[in-house]
Design a protein around this motif. Structure first.
Motif, PDB file in Angstrom:
ATOM      1  N   UNK A 194       0.822  -1.203   0.000  1.00 59.51           N
ATOM      2  CA  UNK A 194       0.000   0.000   0.000  1.00 59.51           C
ATOM      3  C   UNK A 194       0.857   1.254   0.000  1.00 59.51           C
ATOM      4  N   UNK A 195       0.367   2.305  -0.663  1.00 58.59           N
ATOM      5  CA  UNK A 195       1.034   3.610  -0.640  1.00 58.59           C
ATOM      6  C   UNK A 195       0.024   4.628  -0.116  1.00 58.59           C
ATOM      7  N   UNK A 196       0.325   5.249   1.011  1.00 60.11           N
ATOM      8  CA  UNK A 196      -0.596   6.166   1.673  1.00 60.11           C
ATOM      9  C   UNK A 196       0.077   7.519   1.879  1.00 60.11           C
ATOM     10  N   UNK A 197      -0.693   8.575   1.705  1.00 62.09           N
ATOM     11  CA  UNK A 197      -0.204   9.926   1.974  1.00 62.09           C
ATOM     12  C   UNK A 197      -0.815  10.439   3.268  1.00 62.09           C
ATOM     13  N   UNK A 198       0.023  10.982   4.159  1.00 57.67           N
ATOM     14  CA  UNK A 198      -0.516  11.592   5.369  1.00 57.67           C
ATOM     15  C   UNK A 198      -1.100  12.955   5.012  1.00 57.67           C
ATOM     16  N   UNK A 199      -2.117  13.358   5.759  1.00 60.53           N
ATOM     17  CA  UNK A 199      -2.798  14.627   5.520  1.00 60.53           C
ATOM     18  C   UNK A 199      -3.064  15.292   6.859  1.00 60.53           C
ATOM     19  N   UNK A 200      -3.347  16.586   6.857  1.00 59.37           N
ATOM     20  CA  UNK A 200      -3.769  17.217   8.107  1.00 59.37           C
ATOM     21  C   UNK A 200      -5.066  16.575   8.593  1.00 59.37           C
ATOM     22  N   UNK A 201      -5.110  16.195   9.842  1.00 58.39           N
ATOM     23  CA  UNK A 201      -6.281  15.495  10.348  1.00 58.39           C
ATOM     24  C   UNK A 201      -6.457  14.183   9.609  1.00 58.39           C
ATOM     25  N   UNK A 202      -5.475  13.283   9.674  1.00 57.47           N
ATOM     26  CA  UNK A 202      -5.460  12.095   8.813  1.00 57.47           C
ATOM     27  C   UNK A 202      -6.577  11.112   9.154  1.00 57.47           C
ATOM     28  N   UNK A 203      -6.967  10.352   8.142  1.00 52.40           N
ATOM     29  CA  UNK A 203      -7.916   9.265   8.346  1.00 52.40           C
ATOM     30  C   UNK A 203      -7.114   8.054   8.825  1.00 52.40           C
ATOM     31  N   UNK A 216       3.352  -4.691   2.985  1.00 53.91           N
ATOM     32  CA  UNK A 216       4.317  -3.612   3.147  1.00 53.91           C
ATOM     33  C   UNK A 216       3.637  -2.293   2.872  1.00 53.91           C
ATOM     34  N   UNK A 217       4.180  -1.205   3.424  1.00 52.51           N
ATOM     35  CA  UNK A 217       3.577   0.119   3.258  1.00 52.51           C
ATOM     36  C   UNK A 217       4.629   1.149   2.877  1.00 52.51           C
ATOM     37  N   UNK A 218       4.254   2.021   1.948  1.00 47.43           N
ATOM     38  CA  UNK A 218       5.046   3.216   1.639  1.00 47.43           C
ATOM     39  C   UNK A 218       4.235   4.393   2.155  1.00 47.43           C
ATOM     40  N   UNK A 219       4.803   5.146   3.079  1.00 46.94           N
ATOM     41  CA  UNK A 219       4.108   6.265   3.713  1.00 46.94           C
ATOM     42  C   UNK A 219       4.682   7.576   3.187  1.00 46.94           C
ATOM     43  N   UNK A 220       3.870   8.338   2.489  1.00 46.95           N
ATOM     44  CA  UNK A 220       4.307   9.617   1.928  1.00 46.95           C
ATOM     45  C   UNK A 220       4.038  10.702   2.977  1.00 46.95           C
ATOM     46  N   UNK A 221       5.135  11.243   3.534  1.00 44.60           N
ATOM     47  CA  UNK A 221       5.057  12.155   4.679  1.00 44.60           C
ATOM     48  C   UNK A 221       5.169  13.612   4.244  1.00 44.60           C
ATOM     49  N   UNK A 222       4.899  14.510   5.186  1.00 46.01           N
ATOM     50  CA  UNK A 222       5.088  15.931   4.947  1.00 46.01           C
ATOM     51  C   UNK A 222       6.588  16.243   4.864  1.00 46.01           C
ATOM     52  N   UNK A 223       6.913  17.217   4.021  1.00 43.60           N
ATOM     53  CA  UNK A 223       8.231  17.849   4.004  1.00 43.60           C
ATOM     54  C   UNK A 223       9.409  16.944   4.262  1.00 43.60           C
TER      55      UNK A 223
END
Length: 316
Positions: A194-203, A216-223
């Motif tokens: 899975x590839x997930x993007x974090x967001x403000x107020x994440x789900x 496995x997970x790819x986490x797309x983070x801020x900055x």
């Protein structure tokens, strides 16, 4: 010089039909023949068409392996390889080829186009010509030739959906090849990554679900490596760690990368065993995860592989 051109599909070899653009036999072959006949390409060019042709939007690790195996099996008969590919997932395939062909001692040039060769004013003609000429000077490894630029295959990413200059890559001093004593071919199987993007107020329910069902997970983070430090996020990432699901973090920013630990807001990831992907592209992180899950059975072996540079895909 003997070049094997592997035609996998993509826009470059399409023609207009009543239903829209679709692959058409002979388009790419005729273009290569014309370039050779005009003396613009010297040496021998053999063309292999992968059937069925790959719709790049439908490409899977199985298709990555088809291309890699074709190159590996023909490595003693040719001096270089050119691969034509659809642009939508080109960066994923190129990253996978870097992983699949350790020790490759010949240049592999991947190209495509934003407009088909059959359309007036297309970019396919230039890209094809440049790709066929590139092996004369390119070092061994996996490269992308696009819009006049030869790009590092381990660091390339698609940055524009329409412009001819659609790809970019931050340079690396390390060539795009995994070091090995002899050229090899590594298997890759399809895993649930899975590839997930974090967001403000994440789900965080979504992250929690992924931690339960993904391999496995790819986490797309801020900055430069931050994410919301909430109880839900901590619980989800802790669950992934307990299930021995490797999680690698990369930045949502196309340049600059990240360093976990730069900001206190990244503590949630450090505390839960998330791997620092530094400046690796999301496309490469996804491909690398598939290889980590295929090659290694142990959780720590997978984490070590993901966190270490293999072919210049991440700054040390």
């Amino acid at each position: 010089m003997s070049i094997l051109l592997i035609h996998t599909g993509g826009t470059i070899g399409m023609a207009q039909t009543l239903e829209g653009f679709a692959p058409q036999a002979g388009v790419l072959e005729d273009a290569v023949e014309a370039l050779v006949a005009a003396g613009q390409v010297t040496g021998q060019v053999e063309i292999v068409r992968l059937d069925p042709l790959i719709d790049s939007a439908q490409a899977t690790p199985r298709d990555w392996l088809r291309v890699a195996r074709t190159i590996h099996d023909a490595r003693d008969r040719h001096d270089a390889f050119v691969v034509t590919h659809g642009t939508d997932t080109l960066a994923y395939t190129v990253g996978a080829l870097c992983m699949a062909l350790p020790g490759i001692d010949k240049p592999v040039i991947v190209t495509g186009s934003m407009l088909p060769l059959t359309v007036e004013g297309n970019d396919g003609q230039r890209n094809l010509l440049d790709a066929l000429r590139a092996p004369a000077t390119a070092a061994p490894g996996i490269w992308v030739q696009f819009a006049g630029h030869l790009l590092h295959g381990g660091r390339v990413r698609k940055s524009h959906s329409q412009a001819f200059d659609a790809f970019e890559a931050v340079p690396s001093a390390q060539p795009p090849v995994v070091p090995a004593r002899v050229p090899g071919l590594l298997d890759v199987r399809e895993h649930n990554v899975g590839m997930l993007s974090v967001t403000p107020g994440p789900c965080t329910d979504l992250v929690a679900h992924a931690a339960e069902v993904c391999d496995g997970l790819v986490l797309r983070c801020f900055g430069s490596g931050t994410a919301p430090d909430t109880p839900g996020m901590r619980a989800a990432l802790n669950r992934a760690f307990r299930r021995e699901v490797p999680v690698i973090a990369v930045s949502q920013c196309p340049e600059g990368g990240m360093r976990l630990g730069t900001y206190a807001a990244g503590k949630v990831m450090r505390d839960t065993g998330v791997i620092d992907g530094r400046d690796m592209s999301p496309e490469m992180a996804f491909a690398k995860m598939q290889f980590a899950l295929t090659r290694f059975a142990g959780f720590e072996e997978r984490r070590r592989f993901l966190g270490e540079g293999q072919c210049g895909e991440m700054l040390e």
